[in-house]
Design a protein around this motif. Structure first.
Motif, PDB file in Angstrom:
ATOM      1  N   THR A  19       0.846  -1.199   0.000  1.00 55.72           N
ATOM      2  CA  THR A  19       0.000   0.000   0.000  1.00 55.72           C
ATOM      3  C   THR A  19       0.877   1.242   0.000  1.00 55.72           C
ATOM      4  O   THR A  19       2.086   1.172   0.229  1.00 55.72           O
ATOM      5  CB  THR A  19      -0.946   0.066   1.225  1.00 55.72           C
ATOM      6  OG1 THR A  19      -0.201   0.436   2.386  1.00 55.72           O
ATOM      7  CG2 THR A  19      -1.682  -1.246   1.458  1.00 55.72           C
ATOM      8  N   GLU A  20       0.253   2.364  -0.221  1.00 62.46           N
ATOM      9  CA  GLU A  20       0.946   3.644  -0.175  1.00 62.46           C
ATOM     10  C   GLU A  20       0.992   4.207   1.246  1.00 62.46           C
ATOM     11  O   GLU A  20       1.605   5.235   1.493  1.00 62.46           O
ATOM     12  CB  GLU A  20       0.231   4.652  -1.087  1.00 62.46           C
ATOM     13  CG  GLU A  20       0.187   4.233  -2.541  1.00 62.46           C
ATOM     14  CD  GLU A  20       1.576   4.161  -3.162  1.00 62.46           C
ATOM     15  OE1 GLU A  20       2.399   5.048  -2.878  1.00 62.46           O
ATOM     16  OE2 GLU A  20       1.831   3.209  -3.917  1.00 62.46           O
ATOM     17  N   ASN A  21       0.312   3.544   2.171  1.00 67.84           N
ATOM     18  CA  ASN A  21       0.203   4.037   3.539  1.00 67.84           C
ATOM     19  C   ASN A  21       1.243   3.370   4.431  1.00 67.84           C
ATOM     20  O   ASN A  21       1.276   2.153   4.534  1.00 67.84           O
ATOM     21  CB  ASN A  21      -1.199   3.766   4.091  1.00 67.84           C
ATOM     22  CG  ASN A  21      -2.259   4.418   3.249  1.00 67.84           C
ATOM     23  OD1 ASN A  21      -2.141   5.577   2.880  1.00 67.84           O
ATOM     24  ND2 ASN A  21      -3.302   3.680   2.919  1.00 67.84           N
ATOM     25  N   GLU A  22       2.079   4.174   5.070  1.00 63.72           N
ATOM     26  CA  GLU A  22       3.056   3.640   6.001  1.00 63.72           C
ATOM     27  C   GLU A  22       2.345   3.147   7.258  1.00 63.72           C
ATOM     28  O   GLU A  22       1.361   3.739   7.705  1.00 63.72           O
ATOM     29  CB  GLU A  22       4.053   4.724   6.425  1.00 63.72           C
ATOM     30  CG  GLU A  22       5.163   4.963   5.461  1.00 63.72           C
ATOM     31  CD  GLU A  22       6.274   5.794   6.097  1.00 63.72           C
ATOM     32  OE1 GLU A  22       6.104   6.360   7.196  1.00 63.72           O
ATOM     33  OE2 GLU A  22       7.333   5.868   5.466  1.00 63.72           O
ATOM     34  N   LEU A  23       2.851   2.076   7.826  1.00 61.17           N
ATOM     35  CA  LEU A  23       2.363   1.581   9.108  1.00 61.17           C
ATOM     36  C   LEU A  23       3.577   1.184   9.952  1.00 61.17           C
ATOM     37  O   LEU A  23       3.827   0.001  10.192  1.00 61.17           O
ATOM     38  CB  LEU A  23       1.399   0.400   8.914  1.00 61.17           C
ATOM     39  CG  LEU A  23       0.668  -0.115  10.141  1.00 61.17           C
ATOM     40  CD1 LEU A  23      -0.116   0.996  10.835  1.00 61.17           C
ATOM     41  CD2 LEU A  23      -0.253  -1.267   9.787  1.00 61.17           C
TER      42      LEU A  23
END
Length: 149
Positions: free
Chosen positions: A111-115
């Motif tokens: 995904t493009e979302n960092e976690l």
């Protein structure tokens, strides 16, 4: 400002308000309604988690001891991340389990979302942190907590 050092599971940086669960975190129960009914705030739907039930999880620094419950936990974290409904980071006082680690890693890769995810922060971390304290994650596993509000 107080600092804790943990093990980096998924690298990254973040600054976010804390959301603290002192009980085990049931990933499926917590995110189920958010994923089924398009709740962009990811309001916690796990009525068994008295600390965070009906609180917004999206964009928060989710502080927890460990995850519990369903074997779908990793996929639930990945789905929440891919929809932009995940916490800004995951901070575990204990060692992360393989399912939560898989979800955090898949989120980072697919995904493009960092976690950013850090574990082994210790019981002192979970005893110290309170809801809405500002959490800052540094790349090397350092977690800074700003108690001033």
């Amino acid at each position: 400002m107080k600092e804790f050092k943990g093990r980096v599971v998924v690298p990254g940086t973040a600054i976010a308000p804390a959301l603290v669960s002192r009980d085990g975190f049931n990933t499926l129960a917590s995110f189920q309604k958010s994923l089924m009914f398009n709740d962009k705030n990811a309001t916690c739907s796990d009525q068994n988690n008295k600390d965070i039930y009906q609180k917004k999880m999206a964009g928060k620094a989710l502080c927890l001891p460990q995850t519990i419950g369903s074997t779908t936990g990793g996929m639930v974290l990945f789905c929440a991340s891919s929809l932009g409904r995940s916490p800004s980071c995951l901070l575990f006082s204990k060692s992360i389990d393989s399912l939560a680690a898989a979800g955090a890693i898949l989120s980072d890769v697919w995904t493009e979302n960092e976690l950013p995810t850090i574990d082994n922060l210790g019981d002192e971390f979970l005893n110290y942190v309170k809801d809405d304290m500002t959490i800052e994650i540094l790349e090397d596993g350092i977690v800074r907590i700003d108690e001033g509000q």
